[in-house]
Write an enzyme that holds these catalytic residues in place. Structure first.
Site, mmCIF file in Angstrom:
data_model
loop_
_atom_site.group_PDB
_atom_site.id
_atom_site.type_symbol
_atom_site.label_atom_id
_atom_site.label_comp_id
_atom_site.label_asym_id
_atom_site.label_seq_id
_atom_site.Cartn_x
_atom_site.Cartn_y
_atom_site.Cartn_z
ATOM 1 N N HIS A 79 -18.173 20.000 55.133
ATOM 2 C CA HIS A 79 -19.096 19.170 55.899
ATOM 3 C C HIS A 79 -20.228 18.644 55.018
ATOM 4 C CE1 HIS A 79 -17.873 20.956 60.071
ATOM 5 N NE2 HIS A 79 -16.901 20.286 59.483
ATOM 6 N N GLU A 81 -23.459 18.630 55.347
ATOM 7 C CA GLU A 81 -24.614 19.517 55.146
ATOM 8 C C GLU A 81 -24.333 20.526 54.044
ATOM 9 O OE1 GLU A 81 -24.001 19.048 59.702
ATOM 10 O OE2 GLU A 81 -22.764 19.110 57.912
ATOM 11 N N CYS A 105 -22.622 22.142 62.711
ATOM 12 C CA CYS A 105 -21.791 23.169 63.343
ATOM 13 C C CYS A 105 -22.352 24.552 63.012
ATOM 14 C CB CYS A 105 -20.344 23.052 62.860
ATOM 15 S SG CYS A 105 -20.101 23.578 61.135
ATOM 16 N N CYS A 108 -22.184 25.425 59.174
ATOM 17 C CA CYS A 108 -23.234 24.753 58.403
ATOM 18 C C CYS A 108 -24.605 25.336 58.738
ATOM 19 C CB CYS A 108 -23.208 23.245 58.643
ATOM 20 S SG CYS A 108 -21.780 22.450 57.852
#
Length: 161
Positions: A79, A81, A105, A108
């Protein structure tokens, strides 16, 4: 003596714009997410977007969202992040802010908390009712990481390359 410009973009517009621009690097055909990590004195520290880890060919790994877990993207993508956190090479992220186009999420959120990021500014929260995001918000609240929705100004920005 001339007056300074009054129509310059705000810090939030600037950094969220960088996050959106970073997301445009993603090769994911369904979801492009970008992130921008900023110091407390408004210096860009790192950026990231969702994609496969370095060395994992985006022509060989799957981009589909359904079917066998080993044949869809979810086990393989990193992801935005997490990419932004891992891309940072300058030491500590303590006290930093994270601008991100999609609410983080739970996985993360763990990395955000552990890295020392203290504030999240997000654009979309389209998965707010999923267990992943509910767990994310629970952990962020518990760890004292604040989050707020980005407020759109309505400004249009056009970049020609």
């Amino acid at each position: 003596m001339s007056e300074k410009r009054e129509d310059y973009i705000s810090w939030d517009e600037y950094f969220m714009g960088i996050a959106f621009l970073s997301g445009m690097r993603s090769k994911d055909p369904n979801t492009q997410v970008g992130a921008c990590i900023v110091s407390s004195d408004n210096k860009i520290l790192s950026v990231g977007y969702n994609g496969f880890p370095i060395g994992c060919s985006d022509d060989e790994f799957p981009w589909n969202r359904d079917g066998d877990p080993l044949n869809n993207k979810y086990f393989y993508t990193t992801h935005s992040e997490l990419n932004a956190i891992l891309n940072y090479r300058g030491g500590s992220l303590d006290g930093a802010k994270l601008y991100v186009s999609l609410f983080p999420c739970n996985e993360c959120a763990k990395a955000i908390i552990q890295s020392g990021i203290r504030e999240i500014i997000y654009d979309s929260d389209k998965y707010e009712h999923t267990p992943s995001v509910i767990a994310s918000k629970r952990m962020l609240d518990s760890a004292g990481v604040t989050f707020r929705k980005y407020e759109h100004s309505g400004r249009k920005v056009r970049i020609e390359m």
